[in-house]
Design an enzyme around this catalytic site. Structure first.
Site: not given
Ligand SMILES: NC(=O)c1ccc[n+]([C@@H]2O[C@H](COP(=O)([O-])OP(=O)(O)OC[C@H]3O[C@@H](n4cnc5c(N)ncnc54)[C@H](OP(=O)(O)O)[C@@H]3O)[C@@H](O)[C@H]2O)c1
Length: 278
Positions: A139, A152
């Site tokens: 990501s 995350y």
């Protein structure tokens, strides 16, 4: 002969789009799902489009489930898949002070340890055949850490590090490893995260509202853009180490070249985190 690609977490968002895209482009897709209902829905969706894919049940947080799934895949493919796309992922958003240890652990279990578990299981077959591809769904959050998504990012930063190590260790084995680094993509993961970014009585309540407004101000691209990047990584003779997807991936890479104080200032000003006393 068709190349077999296993995609974890293929029942939603990016995984679903990738499964359908690869099935439409001549790959033999084995899509993993957590329930038979979701597996059936995906198979039916592929069939409606005139494609076939197989499904296998898998929960990446359960070592036994991973072993059973890979044993089933090995049987279906006569020794293992040509490629593994480690896509399954979750997010438990919130400020550091608002995220419980249980929620933090859950993120790392899926996004980091689950990836390691599945990779470990498919690697022996790939090594033996002298070829294979591992695609890691990282990501832009694995390149730069923004407030309220710390765990995350912690998982994705760690995934980036683990993948860099793995790629170097596999040099000369014929197994190629690539990272996909998308910015925000329109999937249930994002809508779910935004909906949950509101724990009661949080000192960050106002900043959460601002964060939500910032994220929703732009319409993010659909998951098909990421599916195309995965396909590029699978079809390139020599795949790249990293595939950024979307404007935020470019911004994240640029932000790493800017002095951290400037990045802190920009983020804290946008969320009005500067100068609070509480
Ligand atoms: N959306 C974004 O903006 C974005 C940006 C960058 C990177 N990514 C990454 O892209 C990947 C996919 O995200 P997405 O946005 O497509 O999310 P999503 O729509 O929520 O899909 C996540 C998929 O992972 C599966 N999954 C969750 N926990 C699992 C587990 N324990 N075992 C096996 N499968 C599990 C889900 O299965 P169920 O359907 O059963 O829940 C679902 O199929 C993630 O790794 C995410 O970090 C997303």
């Amino acid at each position: 002969m068709k190349k077999t690609v296993v995609i974890t977490g293929a029942t939603s968002g990016i995984g679903r789009a990738t499964a359908l895209d690869l099935a439409a482009h001549g790959f033999h897709v084995i899509a993993t799902a957590r329930t038979t209902e979701k597996a059936g829905k995906l198979t039916a969706e592929a069939a409606e489009r005139g494609h076939t894919l197989r499904t296998v049940l898998l929960d990446v947080t359960d070592p036994r489930s991973c072993q059973d799934a890979v044993a089933e895949i090995d049987e279906q493919t006569d020794g293992g898949p040509w490629a593994l796309v480690n896509n399954a992922g979750i997010v438990n958003p919130g400020a550091f002070e608002d995220v419980s240890e249980t929620d933090a652990r859950a993120v790392l279990e899926v996004n980091l340890l689950g990836v390691a578990r599945m990779t470990r299981l498919v690697l022996p077959g790939m090594r033996q055949r002298g070829e294979g591809r591992i695609i890691q769904m990282s990501s832009a959050g694995g390149l730069i850490a923004v407030p309220f998504n710390g765990w995350y990012s912690a998982g994705k930063f760690a995934l980036e590090a683990l993948t860099d190590t793995l790629r170097r260790e596999l040099a000369g084995s014929g197994v190629r490893v690539s990272l996909i680094e998308p910015g925000t993509v329109d999937t249930p993961l994002v809508s779910g995260a935004l909906a949950r970014l509101a724990p009661p009585d949080s000192r960050y309540e106002a900043a959460y509202d601002r964060a939500r407004r910032i994220v929703t101000a732009r319409k993010p691209p659909g998951p098909e853009t990421v599916a195309r990047a995965v396909r590029r990584a699978l079809t390139a003779r020599v795949p790249r180490r990293r595939y950024g997807v979307g404007y935020e991936a470019v911004m994240a890479r640029a932000a790493r070249l800017i002095p951290p104080a400037a990045v802190d200032f920009a983020m804290c000003t946008a969320l009005r985190l500067n100068g609070r006393r509480r």
